[in-house]
Design an enzyme around this catalytic site. Structure first.
Site, PDB file in Angstrom:
ATOM      1  N   THR A  49       3.651   2.560   4.079  1.00 12.97           N
ATOM      2  CA  THR A  49       3.431   1.630   2.967  1.00 12.97           C
ATOM      3  C   THR A  49       2.266   0.712   3.348  1.00 12.97           C
ATOM      4  O   THR A  49       1.686   0.851   4.428  1.00 12.97           O
ATOM      5  CB  THR A  49       4.684   0.772   2.695  1.00 12.97           C
ATOM      6  OG1 THR A  49       4.834  -0.188   3.767  1.00 12.97           O
ATOM      7  CG2 THR A  49       5.944   1.641   2.612  1.00 12.97           C
ATOM      8  N   CYS A  50       1.946  -0.233   2.465  1.00 13.87           N
ATOM      9  CA  CYS A  50       0.839  -1.142   2.763  1.00 13.87           C
ATOM     10  C   CYS A  50       1.168  -2.052   3.950  1.00 13.87           C
ATOM     11  O   CYS A  50       0.263  -2.568   4.607  1.00 13.87           O
ATOM     12  CB  CYS A  50       0.498  -1.984   1.534  1.00 13.87           C
ATOM     13  SG  CYS A  50       1.870  -2.961   0.906  1.00 13.87           S
ATOM     14  N   ASN A  51       2.455  -2.254   4.228  1.00 16.22           N
ATOM     15  CA  ASN A  51       2.849  -3.167   5.299  1.00 16.22           C
ATOM     16  C   ASN A  51       3.342  -2.485   6.567  1.00 16.22           C
ATOM     17  O   ASN A  51       3.572  -3.151   7.573  1.00 16.22           O
ATOM     18  CB  ASN A  51       3.937  -4.131   4.811  1.00 16.22           C
ATOM     19  CG  ASN A  51       3.382  -5.220   3.929  1.00 16.22           C
ATOM     20  OD1 ASN A  51       2.249  -5.655   4.118  1.00 16.22           O
ATOM     21  ND2 ASN A  51       4.147  -5.645   2.943  1.00 16.22           N
ATOM     22  N   ARG A  52       3.530  -1.160   6.535  1.00 11.18           N
ATOM     23  CA  ARG A  52       4.037  -0.490   7.727  1.00 11.18           C
ATOM     24  C   ARG A  52       3.720   1.000   7.717  1.00 11.18           C
ATOM     25  O   ARG A  52       3.605   1.623   6.651  1.00 11.18           O
ATOM     26  CB  ARG A  52       5.548  -0.684   7.871  1.00 11.18           C
ATOM     27  CG  ARG A  52       6.394   0.056   6.850  1.00 11.18           C
ATOM     28  CD  ARG A  52       7.889  -0.192   7.066  1.00 11.18           C
ATOM     29  NE  ARG A  52       8.217  -1.583   6.841  1.00 11.18           N
ATOM     30  CZ  ARG A  52       8.641  -2.413   7.788  1.00 11.18           C
ATOM     31  NH1 ARG A  52       8.805  -1.966   9.031  1.00 11.18           N
ATOM     32  NH2 ARG A  52       8.912  -3.674   7.518  1.00 11.18           N
ATOM     33  N   SER A 107      11.088  -6.943   6.162  1.00 13.96           N
ATOM     34  CA  SER A 107       9.976  -6.983   5.208  1.00 13.96           C
ATOM     35  C   SER A 107       9.221  -8.306   5.254  1.00 13.96           C
ATOM     36  O   SER A 107       9.741  -9.323   5.732  1.00 13.96           O
ATOM     37  CB  SER A 107      10.500  -6.758   3.782  1.00 13.96           C
ATOM     38  OG  SER A 107      11.043  -5.469   3.647  1.00 13.96           O
ATOM     39  N   GLN A 118      10.955   3.151  -1.175  1.00 10.78           N
ATOM     40  CA  GLN A 118       9.891   3.788  -0.405  1.00 10.78           C
ATOM     41  C   GLN A 118      10.459   4.632   0.742  1.00 10.78           C
ATOM     42  O   GLN A 118       9.958   5.723   1.034  1.00 10.78           O
ATOM     43  CB  GLN A 118       8.933   2.714   0.131  1.00 10.78           C
ATOM     44  CG  GLN A 118       8.132   2.036  -0.969  1.00 10.78           C
ATOM     45  CD  GLN A 118       7.451   0.763  -0.501  1.00 10.78           C
ATOM     46  OE1 GLN A 118       7.923   0.075   0.407  1.00 10.78           O
ATOM     47  NE2 GLN A 118       6.330   0.417  -1.137  1.00 10.78           N
ATOM     48  N   THR A 191      -1.206 -11.997 -11.672  1.00  6.24           N
ATOM     49  CA  THR A 191       0.072 -12.705 -11.773  1.00  6.24           C
ATOM     50  C   THR A 191       0.772 -12.395 -13.084  1.00  6.24           C
ATOM     51  O   THR A 191       1.977 -12.099 -13.115  1.00  6.24           O
ATOM     52  CB  THR A 191      -0.135 -14.226 -11.643  1.00  6.24           C
ATOM     53  OG1 THR A 191      -0.733 -14.512 -10.381  1.00  6.24           O
ATOM     54  CG2 THR A 191       1.184 -14.969 -11.750  1.00  6.24           C
ATOM     55  N   ILE A 192       0.024 -12.445 -14.182  1.00  4.76           N
ATOM     56  CA  ILE A 192       0.623 -12.153 -15.489  1.00  4.76           C
ATOM     57  C   ILE A 192       1.057 -10.696 -15.576  1.00  4.76           C
ATOM     58  O   ILE A 192       2.098 -10.379 -16.171  1.00  4.76           O
ATOM     59  CB  ILE A 192      -0.356 -12.512 -16.629  1.00  4.76           C
ATOM     60  CG1 ILE A 192      -0.363 -14.023 -16.847  1.00  4.76           C
ATOM     61  CG2 ILE A 192       0.024 -11.812 -17.924  1.00  4.76           C
ATOM     62  CD1 ILE A 192       0.960 -14.610 -17.341  1.00  4.76           C
TER      63      ILE A 192
END
Length: 420
Positions: A49-52, A107, A118, A191-192
Protein backbone atom coordinates in the site's frame (compact mmCIF):
# COMPACT_ATOMS: atom_id res chain seq x y z
CA UNK A 1 9.01 -24.48 9.16
CA UNK A 2 8.97 -20.75 9.83
CA UNK A 3 6.35 -18.03 9.43
CA UNK A 4 8.14 -14.87 8.40
CA UNK A 5 7.31 -11.25 7.64
CA UNK A 6 9.77 -8.79 6.14
CA UNK A 7 8.70 -5.20 5.44
CA UNK A 8 8.88 -1.44 5.70
CA UNK A 9 6.17 1.05 6.63
CA UNK A 10 5.46 4.72 7.37
CA UNK A 11 7.21 4.40 10.74
CA UNK A 12 10.49 3.01 9.42
CA UNK A 13 10.95 4.42 5.91
CA UNK A 14 10.63 7.68 4.01
CA UNK A 15 8.02 8.19 1.29
CA UNK A 16 10.83 8.07 -1.26
CA UNK A 17 11.97 4.61 -0.17
CA UNK A 18 8.40 3.31 0.21
CA UNK A 19 7.71 4.36 -3.37
CA UNK A 20 10.79 2.51 -4.61
CA UNK A 21 9.82 -0.83 -3.03
CA UNK A 22 6.07 -0.65 -3.64
CA UNK A 23 4.61 -3.35 -5.90
CA UNK A 24 2.31 -2.02 -8.61
CA UNK A 25 -0.80 -4.16 -9.29
CA UNK A 26 0.67 -5.08 -12.68
CA UNK A 27 3.85 -6.51 -11.10
CA UNK A 28 2.37 -8.27 -8.06
CA UNK A 29 1.68 -11.57 -9.82
CA UNK A 30 5.18 -11.67 -11.31
CA UNK A 31 6.65 -10.87 -7.89
CA UNK A 32 4.72 -13.73 -6.23
CA UNK A 33 5.81 -16.16 -8.94
CA UNK A 34 9.46 -15.19 -8.55
CA UNK A 35 9.29 -15.33 -4.76
CA UNK A 36 7.76 -18.81 -4.74
CA UNK A 37 10.51 -20.10 -7.04
CA UNK A 38 12.93 -19.88 -4.10
CA UNK A 39 13.53 -23.38 -2.71
CA UNK A 40 12.95 -22.31 0.90
CA UNK A 41 9.67 -20.42 0.20
CA UNK A 42 6.63 -22.67 0.56
CA UNK A 43 3.90 -20.03 0.49
CA UNK A 44 3.71 -16.22 0.27
CA UNK A 45 1.49 -13.12 0.28
CA UNK A 46 2.62 -9.58 -0.58
CA UNK A 47 0.82 -6.60 1.00
CA UNK A 48 1.69 -3.34 -0.77
CA UNK A 49 0.00 0.00 0.00
CA UNK A 50 1.09 3.64 0.04
CA UNK A 51 2.15 3.25 3.68
CA UNK A 52 3.69 -0.23 3.72
CA UNK A 53 5.25 -3.04 1.70
CA UNK A 54 5.30 -6.38 3.52
CA UNK A 55 6.22 -9.91 2.40
CA UNK A 56 4.58 -12.72 4.37
CA UNK A 57 6.09 -16.19 3.85
CA UNK A 58 6.09 -19.72 5.14
CA UNK A 59 9.64 -21.01 4.68
CA UNK A 60 11.46 -24.30 5.18
CA UNK A 61 14.12 -22.37 7.10
CA UNK A 62 14.63 -18.75 8.13
CA UNK A 63 15.08 -17.52 4.54
CA UNK A 64 15.43 -13.84 5.46
CA UNK A 65 18.70 -13.32 3.60
CA UNK A 66 17.52 -14.72 0.28
CA UNK A 67 14.17 -12.86 0.46
CA UNK A 68 15.96 -9.59 1.21
CA UNK A 69 18.30 -10.24 -1.72
CA UNK A 70 15.32 -10.92 -4.00
CA UNK A 71 13.48 -7.75 -2.87
CA UNK A 72 16.62 -5.70 -3.55
CA UNK A 73 17.04 -7.18 -7.04
CA UNK A 74 13.35 -6.93 -7.99
CA UNK A 75 13.20 -3.19 -7.28
CA UNK A 76 16.84 -2.42 -8.14
CA UNK A 77 17.39 -0.95 -4.69
CA UNK A 78 20.72 -1.73 -2.93
CA UNK A 79 20.37 -3.92 0.16
CA UNK A 80 22.33 -1.33 2.12
CA UNK A 81 19.57 1.22 1.41
CA UNK A 82 16.93 -1.19 2.75
CA UNK A 83 18.55 -2.57 5.88
CA UNK A 84 18.04 0.45 8.14
CA UNK A 85 14.33 0.60 7.34
CA UNK A 86 13.38 -3.10 7.22
CA UNK A 87 11.81 -5.07 10.06
CA UNK A 88 11.68 -8.86 10.42
CA UNK A 89 9.30 -10.97 12.49
CA UNK A 90 9.14 -14.75 12.89
CA UNK A 91 6.43 -17.17 14.02
CA UNK A 92 4.35 -15.68 16.88
CA UNK A 93 5.80 -12.20 16.30
CA UNK A 94 4.88 -12.54 12.60
CA UNK A 95 1.34 -13.72 13.35
CA UNK A 96 0.82 -10.92 15.87
CA UNK A 97 2.16 -8.34 13.40
CA UNK A 98 -0.26 -9.45 10.66
CA UNK A 99 -3.19 -9.35 13.09
CA UNK A 100 -2.19 -5.85 14.28
CA UNK A 101 -1.92 -4.64 10.68
CA UNK A 102 -5.33 -6.05 9.69
CA UNK A 103 -6.97 -4.52 12.78
CA UNK A 104 -5.58 -1.05 12.00
CA UNK A 105 -3.33 -1.04 15.09
CA UNK A 106 -0.20 -0.44 13.01
CA UNK A 107 -1.73 2.18 10.69
CA UNK A 108 -0.86 5.85 10.29
CA UNK A 109 -4.46 6.57 11.38
CA UNK A 110 -5.11 4.29 14.35
CA UNK A 111 -8.00 1.90 13.73
CA UNK A 112 -8.59 2.86 10.08
CA UNK A 113 -10.66 0.16 8.35
CA UNK A 114 -9.25 0.38 4.80
CA UNK A 115 -6.17 -1.72 5.60
CA UNK A 116 -8.27 -4.83 6.28
CA UNK A 117 -9.68 -4.66 2.76
CA UNK A 118 -6.17 -4.22 1.37
CA UNK A 119 -4.88 -7.26 3.29
CA UNK A 120 -7.85 -9.34 2.07
CA UNK A 121 -7.18 -8.20 -1.50
CA UNK A 122 -3.50 -9.24 -1.21
CA UNK A 123 -4.49 -12.66 0.16
CA UNK A 124 -7.11 -13.17 -2.57
CA UNK A 125 -4.58 -12.41 -5.31
CA UNK A 126 -2.07 -14.88 -3.86
CA UNK A 127 -4.79 -17.52 -3.51
CA UNK A 128 -6.00 -17.01 -7.09
CA UNK A 129 -2.48 -17.79 -8.31
CA UNK A 130 -2.07 -20.70 -5.84
CA UNK A 131 0.80 -18.93 -4.08
CA UNK A 132 -0.61 -19.20 -0.54
CA UNK A 133 -1.28 -22.47 1.26
CA UNK A 134 -0.59 -24.43 4.43
CA UNK A 135 0.00 -22.66 7.74
CA UNK A 136 0.30 -19.22 6.12
CA UNK A 137 -3.17 -19.58 4.61
CA UNK A 138 -4.49 -20.68 8.02
CA UNK A 139 -2.88 -17.58 9.56
CA UNK A 140 -4.67 -15.25 7.12
CA UNK A 141 -8.01 -16.97 7.77
CA UNK A 142 -7.48 -16.58 11.51
CA UNK A 143 -6.43 -12.95 11.07
CA UNK A 144 -9.66 -12.06 9.28
CA UNK A 145 -11.65 -13.63 12.13
CA UNK A 146 -9.60 -11.66 14.68
CA UNK A 147 -10.19 -8.37 12.81
CA UNK A 148 -13.93 -9.08 12.88
CA UNK A 149 -13.75 -9.81 16.61
CA UNK A 150 -11.88 -6.54 17.27
CA UNK A 151 -14.49 -4.54 15.30
CA UNK A 152 -17.29 -6.30 17.20
CA UNK A 153 -15.87 -6.13 20.72
CA UNK A 154 -14.23 -2.68 20.57
CA UNK A 155 -15.18 0.74 19.20
CA UNK A 156 -11.76 1.35 17.65
CA UNK A 157 -13.22 2.14 14.22
CA UNK A 158 -16.40 3.93 15.20
CA UNK A 159 -15.01 7.39 15.96
CA UNK A 160 -14.13 9.83 13.16
CA UNK A 161 -10.45 10.80 13.10
CA UNK A 162 -10.37 12.91 9.94
CA UNK A 163 -12.07 16.27 9.40
CA UNK A 164 -13.85 14.95 6.30
CA UNK A 165 -15.21 11.90 8.10
CA UNK A 166 -16.10 13.98 11.18
CA UNK A 167 -18.23 16.24 8.98
CA UNK A 168 -20.09 13.21 7.65
CA UNK A 169 -20.59 11.72 11.13
CA UNK A 170 -21.86 15.07 12.42
CA UNK A 171 -24.48 15.13 9.68
CA UNK A 172 -25.54 11.58 10.55
CA UNK A 173 -25.92 12.50 14.23
CA UNK A 174 -28.15 15.52 13.54
CA UNK A 175 -30.22 14.04 10.73
CA UNK A 176 -31.80 10.64 11.19
CA UNK A 177 -30.99 9.50 7.66
CA UNK A 178 -28.71 10.95 5.00
CA UNK A 179 -30.73 9.13 2.32
CA UNK A 180 -33.70 11.45 2.90
CA UNK A 181 -31.58 14.63 3.21
CA UNK A 182 -30.43 17.03 0.50
CA UNK A 183 -26.70 17.72 0.87
CA UNK A 184 -24.94 20.67 -0.74
CA UNK A 185 -21.14 20.56 -0.91
CA UNK A 186 -19.29 23.71 -1.87
CA UNK A 187 -15.91 23.27 -3.53
CA UNK A 188 -14.50 20.36 -5.51
CA UNK A 189 -11.02 19.86 -4.09
CA UNK A 190 -9.56 16.83 -2.33
CA UNK A 191 -11.28 17.49 1.02
CA UNK A 192 -14.72 17.93 -0.52
CA UNK A 193 -14.22 14.86 -2.69
CA UNK A 194 -13.44 12.86 0.46
CA UNK A 195 -16.46 14.33 2.26
CA UNK A 196 -18.69 13.48 -0.68
CA UNK A 197 -17.35 9.93 -0.80
CA UNK A 198 -18.10 9.43 2.92
CA UNK A 199 -21.59 10.88 2.49
CA UNK A 200 -22.28 8.68 -0.52
CA UNK A 201 -21.07 5.56 1.34
CA UNK A 202 -23.42 6.40 4.22
CA UNK A 203 -26.50 6.69 2.02
CA UNK A 204 -26.39 10.34 0.95
CA UNK A 205 -27.53 10.35 -2.68
CA UNK A 206 -29.34 13.72 -3.03
CA UNK A 207 -26.31 15.89 -3.79
CA UNK A 208 -25.81 19.43 -5.01
CA UNK A 209 -22.18 20.22 -5.87
CA UNK A 210 -21.33 23.91 -6.13
CA UNK A 211 -17.98 25.08 -7.46
CA UNK A 212 -16.37 28.08 -9.15
CA UNK A 213 -16.18 26.06 -12.37
CA UNK A 214 -19.16 23.82 -13.12
CA UNK A 215 -16.92 21.44 -15.11
CA UNK A 216 -14.94 20.65 -11.95
CA UNK A 217 -18.18 20.10 -10.00
CA UNK A 218 -19.35 17.70 -12.70
CA UNK A 219 -16.34 15.47 -12.02
CA UNK A 220 -17.89 14.79 -8.60
CA UNK A 221 -21.45 14.39 -9.84
CA UNK A 222 -20.19 11.93 -12.46
CA UNK A 223 -18.91 9.77 -9.58
CA UNK A 224 -21.64 10.24 -7.02
CA UNK A 225 -24.64 11.62 -8.88
CA UNK A 226 -26.52 14.84 -8.12
CA UNK A 227 -26.52 18.30 -9.69
CA UNK A 228 -23.54 20.51 -10.50
CA UNK A 229 -23.98 24.27 -10.09
CA UNK A 230 -21.76 27.37 -10.07
CA UNK A 231 -21.06 29.46 -6.94
CA UNK A 232 -23.36 32.36 -8.07
CA UNK A 233 -26.23 29.82 -8.25
CA UNK A 234 -25.98 28.90 -4.55
CA UNK A 235 -28.73 31.35 -3.38
CA UNK A 236 -31.10 29.76 -5.89
CA UNK A 237 -30.61 26.26 -4.49
CA UNK A 238 -29.64 26.85 -0.83
CA UNK A 239 -33.20 26.49 0.51
CA UNK A 240 -33.29 22.89 -0.75
CA UNK A 241 -30.28 21.87 1.32
CA UNK A 242 -30.65 20.24 4.74
CA UNK A 243 -26.86 19.96 5.06
CA UNK A 244 -24.20 22.32 3.66
CA UNK A 245 -20.52 21.41 3.83
CA UNK A 246 -18.04 23.90 2.40
CA UNK A 247 -14.30 23.83 1.72
CA UNK A 248 -12.91 26.25 -0.86
CA UNK A 249 -9.85 28.47 -1.15
CA UNK A 250 -11.93 31.65 -1.37
CA UNK A 251 -10.42 34.61 0.55
CA UNK A 252 -13.94 35.91 1.33
CA UNK A 253 -17.07 34.18 2.71
CA UNK A 254 -19.28 32.56 0.05
CA UNK A 255 -22.37 32.04 2.22
CA UNK A 256 -23.55 35.12 4.14
CA UNK A 257 -26.10 35.70 6.87
CA UNK A 258 -28.61 37.35 4.51
CA UNK A 259 -28.41 34.48 2.03
CA UNK A 260 -29.13 31.93 4.78
CA UNK A 261 -31.97 34.06 6.22
CA UNK A 262 -33.68 34.08 2.83
CA UNK A 263 -33.19 30.31 2.47
CA UNK A 264 -34.67 29.69 5.95
CA UNK A 265 -37.80 31.66 5.06
CA UNK A 266 -38.29 29.45 2.01
CA UNK A 267 -37.69 26.36 4.20
CA UNK A 268 -40.21 27.66 6.77
CA UNK A 269 -37.43 27.37 9.35
CA UNK A 270 -36.83 23.68 8.85
CA UNK A 271 -33.41 23.09 10.56
CA UNK A 272 -30.22 23.30 8.52
CA UNK A 273 -26.71 22.07 9.33
CA UNK A 274 -23.77 24.07 7.95
CA UNK A 275 -20.20 22.76 8.30
CA UNK A 276 -17.39 25.13 7.34
CA UNK A 277 -14.11 23.27 6.83
CA UNK A 278 -12.40 26.18 5.04
CA UNK A 279 -9.66 28.49 6.33
CA UNK A 280 -10.36 31.37 5.90
CA UNK A 281 -14.07 30.76 6.48
CA UNK A 282 -16.52 30.16 3.65
CA UNK A 283 -19.56 30.84 5.87
CA UNK A 284 -19.99 34.10 7.84
CA UNK A 285 -19.77 33.55 11.61
CA UNK A 286 -23.01 35.55 12.08
CA UNK A 287 -24.92 32.70 10.37
CA UNK A 288 -24.60 30.80 13.65
CA UNK A 289 -26.78 33.44 15.37
CA UNK A 290 -29.84 32.43 13.33
CA UNK A 291 -32.58 30.23 14.76
CA UNK A 292 -32.75 26.60 13.55
CA UNK A 293 -29.21 26.81 12.23
CA UNK A 294 -26.41 24.50 13.38
CA UNK A 295 -23.06 25.96 12.32
CA UNK A 296 -19.78 24.12 12.92
CA UNK A 297 -16.32 25.39 11.98
CA UNK A 298 -13.10 23.51 11.26
CA UNK A 299 -12.00 24.20 14.86
CA UNK A 300 -15.12 22.44 16.16
CA UNK A 301 -14.35 19.45 13.95
CA UNK A 302 -10.70 19.36 15.04
CA UNK A 303 -11.91 19.24 18.64
CA UNK A 304 -14.19 16.29 17.80
CA UNK A 305 -11.38 14.55 15.92
CA UNK A 306 -8.94 14.96 18.84
CA UNK A 307 -11.48 13.55 21.32
CA UNK A 308 -12.07 10.62 19.00
CA UNK A 309 -8.34 9.97 18.60
CA UNK A 310 -8.02 9.72 22.39
CA UNK A 311 -11.03 7.37 22.48
CA UNK A 312 -9.44 5.17 19.81
CA UNK A 313 -6.26 4.94 21.89
CA UNK A 314 -8.35 3.63 24.79
CA UNK A 315 -10.11 1.11 22.54
CA UNK A 316 -6.74 0.08 21.09
CA UNK A 317 -5.66 -1.25 24.50
CA UNK A 318 -8.46 -3.82 24.41
CA UNK A 319 -7.76 -4.56 20.73
CA UNK A 320 -4.08 -5.21 21.50
CA UNK A 321 -5.13 -7.62 24.24
CA UNK A 322 -7.35 -9.54 21.78
CA UNK A 323 -4.51 -9.72 19.23
CA UNK A 324 -2.06 -10.99 21.86
CA UNK A 325 -4.53 -13.67 22.97
CA UNK A 326 -5.40 -14.77 19.43
CA UNK A 327 -1.80 -14.88 18.15
CA UNK A 328 -0.89 -17.00 21.17
CA UNK A 329 -3.76 -19.40 20.46
CA UNK A 330 -2.72 -19.66 16.82
CA UNK A 331 0.84 -20.59 17.80
CA UNK A 332 -0.47 -23.19 20.27
CA UNK A 333 -2.44 -24.69 17.39
CA UNK A 334 0.72 -24.78 15.25
CA UNK A 335 2.63 -26.47 18.08
CA UNK A 336 -0.13 -29.07 18.37
CA UNK A 337 0.48 -29.98 14.73
CA UNK A 338 4.04 -30.96 15.65
CA UNK A 339 2.64 -33.44 18.20
CA UNK A 340 0.38 -34.90 15.52
CA UNK A 341 3.37 -35.32 13.18
CA UNK A 342 5.43 -36.90 15.95
CA UNK A 343 2.66 -39.37 16.82
CA UNK A 344 2.25 -40.31 13.16
CA UNK A 345 5.99 -40.83 12.73
CA UNK A 346 6.20 -42.91 15.92
CA UNK A 347 3.30 -45.11 14.82
CA UNK A 348 4.76 -45.54 11.33
CA UNK A 349 8.14 -46.60 12.75
CA UNK A 350 6.52 -49.07 15.17
CA UNK A 351 4.37 -50.48 12.38
CA UNK A 352 7.41 -50.85 10.09
CA UNK A 353 9.20 -52.80 12.83
CA UNK A 354 6.15 -54.99 13.35
CA UNK A 355 5.78 -55.72 9.63
CA UNK A 356 9.48 -56.58 9.22
CA UNK A 357 9.51 -58.94 12.20
CA UNK A 358 6.20 -60.53 11.21
CA UNK A 359 7.54 -61.25 7.72
CA UNK A 360 10.58 -62.99 9.27
CA UNK A 361 8.32 -64.98 11.61
CA UNK A 362 6.06 -66.15 8.80
CA UNK A 363 9.11 -67.12 6.74
CA UNK A 364 10.46 -69.13 9.71
CA UNK A 365 7.13 -70.96 10.08
CA UNK A 366 7.20 -71.82 6.36
CA UNK A 367 10.73 -73.18 6.84
CA UNK A 368 9.45 -75.58 9.52
CA UNK A 369 10.64 -73.78 12.69
CA UNK A 370 8.38 -74.64 15.64
CA UNK A 371 5.62 -72.08 16.33
CA UNK A 372 6.66 -71.80 19.98
CA UNK A 373 10.21 -70.84 19.04
CA UNK A 374 8.94 -68.38 16.40
CA UNK A 375 6.60 -66.67 18.90
CA UNK A 376 9.31 -66.35 21.55
CA UNK A 377 11.77 -64.87 19.05
CA UNK A 378 9.11 -62.51 17.63
CA UNK A 379 8.08 -61.21 21.06
CA UNK A 380 11.71 -60.75 22.18
CA UNK A 381 12.76 -58.90 19.03
CA UNK A 382 9.62 -56.70 18.97
CA UNK A 383 10.12 -55.79 22.62
CA UNK A 384 13.78 -54.92 22.02
CA UNK A 385 12.86 -52.78 19.00
CA UNK A 386 10.20 -50.83 20.88
CA UNK A 387 12.23 -50.19 24.04
CA UNK A 388 15.55 -49.43 22.33
CA UNK A 389 15.03 -45.69 21.67
CA UNK A 390 13.36 -44.87 25.06
CA UNK A 391 16.12 -46.84 26.87
CA UNK A 392 18.86 -44.86 25.09
CA UNK A 393 17.04 -41.59 25.84
CA UNK A 394 16.78 -42.40 29.58
CA UNK A 395 20.45 -43.45 29.72
CA UNK A 396 21.49 -40.18 28.05
CA UNK A 397 19.30 -38.09 30.41
CA UNK A 398 20.81 -39.90 33.42
CA UNK A 399 24.34 -39.39 32.05
CA UNK A 400 23.60 -35.66 31.53
CA UNK A 401 21.99 -35.46 35.00
CA UNK A 402 18.95 -33.96 33.31
CA UNK A 403 16.27 -34.84 35.87
CA UNK A 404 13.60 -32.83 34.04
CA UNK A 405 14.12 -34.69 30.76
CA UNK A 406 14.18 -38.04 32.57
CA UNK A 407 10.88 -37.17 34.29
CA UNK A 408 9.29 -36.33 30.92
CA UNK A 409 10.42 -39.66 29.42
CA UNK A 410 9.16 -41.60 32.44
CA UNK A 411 5.79 -39.84 32.25
CA UNK A 412 5.48 -40.46 28.49
CA UNK A 413 6.18 -44.18 29.07
CA UNK A 414 3.65 -44.39 31.90
CA UNK A 415 6.31 -45.46 34.43
CA UNK A 416 5.27 -42.99 37.14
CA UNK A 417 1.69 -44.26 37.11
CA UNK A 418 2.98 -47.79 37.97
CA UNK A 419 4.30 -46.51 41.31
CA UNK A 420 1.00 -44.98 42.44
Amino acid sequence: MTLLVLGINHKTASVDLREKVAFSPEKLTLALEQLNQHDEVISSVIVSTCNRTEIYCQTSDHGMTSILHWLSEFHSVPESALLDSLYFHENEAASRHLMRVACGLDSLVLGEPQILGQVKQAYTLARQHKMVKGNLEKLFHRTFAVAKRVRTETAIGSNAVSVAFAACMLARQIFESLSSSVIMVIGAGETIELVTRHIFEHGGKNLIVANRTVERAELLTDQFGGRAISLPEIPEYLHEADIVISSTASPLPIVGKGMVEQAMKQRRHKPMLLVDIAVPRDIEAQVGELDDIYLYTVDDLHSIVEQNREQRKIEAIQAESIVKEESGLFMLWLESLKAVDSIRQYRERANDSKQALMSRALQALENGVSPEKVLVELSNKLTNKLIHAPTRAMQQAAHDRDAEKLAVIRESLGLDSLNR
